[in-house]
Design an enzyme around this catalytic site. Structure first.
Site, PDB file in Angstrom:
ATOM      1  N   SER A   1       1.900  -2.822   9.259  1.00  0.00           N
ATOM      2  CA  SER A   1       1.773  -3.837   8.528  1.00  0.00           C
ATOM      3  C   SER A   1       2.324  -3.838   7.051  1.00  0.00           C
ATOM      4  CB  SER A   1       0.546  -4.805   8.593  1.00  0.00           C
ATOM      5  OG  SER A   1      -0.294  -3.923   7.530  1.00  0.00           O
ATOM      6  N   LYS A   2       1.912  -2.897   6.369  1.00  0.00           N
ATOM      7  CA  LYS A   2       2.197  -2.717   4.816  1.00  0.00           C
ATOM      8  C   LYS A   2       3.764  -2.418   4.864  1.00  0.00           C
ATOM      9  CE  LYS A   2      -1.543  -3.827   3.280  1.00  0.00           C
ATOM     10  NZ  LYS A   2      -1.682  -5.154   2.424  1.00  0.00           N
TER      11      LYS A   2
ATOM     12  N   ILE B   1      -8.351   2.520  -3.597  1.00  0.00           N
ATOM     13  CA  ILE B   1      -9.082   1.925  -4.764  1.00  0.00           C
ATOM     14  C   ILE B   1     -10.474   1.458  -4.254  1.00  0.00           C
ATOM     15  CG2 ILE B   1      -9.128  -0.192  -6.564  1.00  0.00           C
ATOM     16  CD1 ILE B   1      -6.614   1.230  -6.608  1.00  0.00           C
TER      17      ILE B   1
ATOM     18  N   TYR C   1      -2.292  -0.786  10.436  1.00  0.00           N
ATOM     19  CA  TYR C   1      -2.296  -0.969   8.973  1.00  0.00           C
ATOM     20  C   TYR C   1      -0.894  -0.615   8.233  1.00  0.00           C
ATOM     21  CZ  TYR C   1      -3.888  -1.146   4.216  1.00  0.00           C
ATOM     22  OH  TYR C   1      -4.180  -1.517   2.817  1.00  0.00           O
TER      23      TYR C   1
ATOM     24  N   SER D   1       0.818  -1.036   0.018  1.00  0.00           N
ATOM     25  CA  SER D   1       0.166  -0.066   0.158  1.00  0.00           C
ATOM     26  C   SER D   1       0.939   1.190   0.022  1.00  0.00           C
ATOM     27  CB  SER D   1      -0.973  -0.007   1.389  1.00  0.00           C
ATOM     28  OG  SER D   1      -1.369   1.272   1.510  1.00  0.00           O
TER      29      SER D   1
HETATM   30  N1  LIG Z   1      -8.640  -0.850  -1.538  1.00  0.00           N
HETATM   31  C1  LIG Z   1      -7.617   0.070  -1.265  1.00  0.00           C
HETATM   32  O1  LIG Z   1      -7.692   0.919  -1.424  1.00  0.00           O
HETATM   33  C2  LIG Z   1      -6.145  -0.614  -0.856  1.00  0.00           C
HETATM   34  C3  LIG Z   1      -5.290   0.215  -0.914  1.00  0.00           C
HETATM   35  C4  LIG Z   1      -3.912  -0.177  -1.080  1.00  0.00           C
HETATM   36  C5  LIG Z   1      -3.681  -1.355  -0.666  1.00  0.00           C
HETATM   37  N2  LIG Z   1      -4.844  -2.458  -0.558  1.00  0.00           N
HETATM   38  C6  LIG Z   1      -4.474  -4.017  -0.347  1.00  0.00           C
HETATM   39  O2  LIG Z   1      -5.146  -4.674  -1.342  1.00  0.00           O
HETATM   40  C7  LIG Z   1      -5.483  -5.971  -0.596  1.00  0.00           C
HETATM   41  C8  LIG Z   1      -6.797  -6.177  -1.066  1.00  0.00           C
HETATM   42  O3  LIG Z   1      -7.662  -5.293  -0.422  1.00  0.00           O
HETATM   43  P1  LIG Z   1      -9.157  -5.040  -1.271  1.00  0.00           P
HETATM   44  O4  LIG Z   1      -9.041  -3.428  -1.112  1.00  0.00           O
HETATM   45  O5  LIG Z   1      -9.294  -5.809  -2.446  1.00  0.00           O
HETATM   46  O6  LIG Z   1     -10.062  -5.354  -0.086  1.00  0.00           O
HETATM   47  P2  LIG Z   1     -11.257  -6.383   0.193  1.00  0.00           P
HETATM   48  O7  LIG Z   1     -12.046  -6.206  -0.927  1.00  0.00           O
HETATM   49  O8  LIG Z   1     -11.757  -6.055   1.454  1.00  0.00           O
HETATM   50  O9  LIG Z   1     -10.441  -7.784   0.088  1.00  0.00           O
HETATM   51  C9  LIG Z   1      -9.897  -8.459   1.032  1.00  0.00           C
HETATM   52  C10 LIG Z   1      -9.602  -9.716   0.770  1.00  0.00           C
HETATM   53  O10 LIG Z   1      -8.940 -10.528   1.683  1.00  0.00           O
HETATM   54  C11 LIG Z   1      -9.199 -11.806   2.181  1.00  0.00           C
HETATM   55  N3  LIG Z   1      -8.904 -11.970   3.512  1.00  0.00           N
HETATM   56  C12 LIG Z   1      -8.881 -11.303   4.915  1.00  0.00           C
HETATM   57  N4  LIG Z   1      -8.609 -12.037   5.616  1.00  0.00           N
HETATM   58  C13 LIG Z   1      -8.242 -13.106   5.130  1.00  0.00           C
HETATM   59  C14 LIG Z   1      -7.887 -14.472   5.853  1.00  0.00           C
HETATM   60  N5  LIG Z   1      -7.446 -14.566   7.165  1.00  0.00           N
HETATM   61  N6  LIG Z   1      -7.694 -15.240   5.006  1.00  0.00           N
HETATM   62  C15 LIG Z   1      -7.873 -15.580   3.506  1.00  0.00           C
HETATM   63  N7  LIG Z   1      -8.344 -14.367   3.083  1.00  0.00           N
HETATM   64  C16 LIG Z   1      -8.530 -13.080   3.844  1.00  0.00           C
HETATM   65  C17 LIG Z   1     -10.944 -11.571   1.969  1.00  0.00           C
HETATM   66  O11 LIG Z   1     -11.482 -12.809   1.880  1.00  0.00           O
HETATM   67  P3  LIG Z   1     -12.249 -13.213   2.878  1.00  0.00           P
HETATM   68  O12 LIG Z   1     -13.023 -12.523   3.849  1.00  0.00           O
HETATM   69  O13 LIG Z   1     -13.338 -14.330   1.978  1.00  0.00           O
HETATM   70  O14 LIG Z   1     -11.461 -14.537   3.431  1.00  0.00           O
HETATM   71  C18 LIG Z   1     -10.819 -10.683   0.694  1.00  0.00           C
HETATM   72  O15 LIG Z   1     -10.946 -11.418  -0.339  1.00  0.00           O
HETATM   73  C19 LIG Z   1      -5.143  -5.780   0.872  1.00  0.00           C
HETATM   74  O16 LIG Z   1      -4.044  -6.311   1.151  1.00  0.00           O
HETATM   75  C20 LIG Z   1      -5.240  -4.367   1.059  1.00  0.00           C
HETATM   76  O17 LIG Z   1      -4.533  -4.107   2.220  1.00  0.00           O
HETATM   77  C21 LIG Z   1      -6.061  -1.960  -0.766  1.00  0.00           C
END
Ligand SMILES: NC(=O)c1ccc[n+]([C@@H]2O[C@H](COP(=O)([O-])OP(=O)(O)OC[C@H]3O[C@@H](n4cnc5c(N)ncnc54)[C@H](OP(=O)(O)O)[C@@H]3O)[C@@H](O)[C@H]2O)c1
Length: 267
Positions: free
Chosen positions: A174-175, A204, A171, A158
């Site tokens: 962690s990143k 996003i 958070y 991130s």
């Molecule tokens: N959206 C943003 O703005 C943004 C920006 C920077 C970085 N990110 C990073 O991008 C990545 C994806 O995030 P996203 O935005 O797509 O969020 P999201 O839609 O909430 O997706 C998070 C995913 O993580 C899975 N997950 C969570 N805990 C888990 C566990 N214990 N075991 C297995 N799967 C687990 C969830 O699946 P289940 O609940 O089905 O297990 C879900 O598929 C993350 O690492 C986030 O930190 C996001």
């Protein structure tokens, strides 16, 4: 959401079929960036293990992929649990063959002031984002080393690995750890032709951010971003395809920022 209707970076029908024959493991495939990653890899011809806890969402995605004659396999995994990770990766290799690609998208956040945070908050974010990413990369990396055919690992970090925002301390920590993990793995595994890189997205629109950006305050926040918009998962297509394909043959240990310039000004 009133984000302008921007087209996907690479419309799925135009993705080259350059991952034909590759087997990929994608965590967080039930939602957001992981879901999009799985779709893009499958469109490009890879056989994709769809890994997350919500198997009903994985089954739905698997159906979507089968509808364009792609190959995917839903697998339940809790990335915080080493035994669950081992079983899931084993199941993927049994069904799809040796893994050549891993994309670690599973992640969570907790929004609280530092003074309000409890130990359980710390453990859940660190166990998912740091230990989870590490367990999956370690399990897949060991197998890639054994198979001797190299591999491509992409960790989703991130922009908050570097910038900090109030309420998101754990958070951010962690990143930052995911970035150093990426660099350490790239260093140790270069000799096995395993490339390890990270993508550092800005805002996003996914389940993780939808509530905030759907609110009035969130809409004002979007209007204040450098180009007045937040990203869609499809905006990651280009950099994702770069890092999992031959196009990135000279890139390892890198962190690619994907934020539309958001961090050029205060977030
Ligand atoms: N959206 C943003 O703005 C943004 C920006 C920077 C970085 N990110 C990073 O991008 C990545 C994806 O995030 P996203 O935005 O797509 O969020 P999201 O839609 O909430 O997706 C998070 C995913 O993580 C899975 N997950 C969570 N805990 C888990 C566990 N214990 N075991 C297995 N799967 C687990 C969830 O699946 P289940 O609940 O089905 O297990 C879900 O598929 C993350 O690492 C986030 O930190 C996001």
């Amino acid at each position: 959401m009133t984000t302008p209707d921007i087209p996907p970076s690479i419309p799925p029908n135009f993705l080259p079929k350059n991952l034909e024959g590759k087997a990929a493991f994608v965590t967080g495939a039930s939602s957001g960036l992981g879901r999009r990653t799985a779709l893009v890899l499958a469109r490009a011809g890879a056989k994709v293990a769809l890994a997350a806890r919500r198997v009903e969402k994985l089954a739905e995605l698997s159906g979507e992929i089968a509808a364009f004659d792609g190959r995917a396999m839903p697998i339940r995994v809790d990335v915080t649990d080493a035994a669950s990770v081992r079983e899931a990766v084993e199941a993927a290799e049994t069904e799809l063959g040796p893994l050549g690609i891993l994309v670690n998208c599973a992640g969570i956040s907790v929004e609280k002031w530092i003074t309000e945070l409890g130990e359980a908050d710390f453990d859940s974010v660190m166990n998912t984002n740091v230990k989870g990413t590490w367990l999956v990369a370690q399990e897949v990396g060991r197998r890639m080393i054994r198979h001797g055919a190299g591999g491509k690992i992409v960790n989703i970090a991130s922009v908050l690995a570097q910038a900090v925002l109030p309420n998101l301390s754990i958070y951010c920590m962690s990143k930052a750890a995911v970035v150093q993990m990426t660099r350490a793995m790239a260093l140790e595994w270069a000799r096995y032709d395993i490339q390890v890189n990270a993508i550092a997205p800005g805002y996003i629109e996914t389940e993780m951010t939808r509530e905030h950006f759907g609110s009035e305050a969130g809409q004002a926040h979007i209007a204040g971003l450098l180009r007045g918009r937040i990203g869609r998962p499809a905006d990651m297509d280009g950099v994702l395809m770069l890092l999992v394909s031959e196009a990135s043959s000279f890139i390892t240990g890198s962190v690619i920022t994907l934020d539309d310039g958001q961090t050029l000004k205060a977030l």
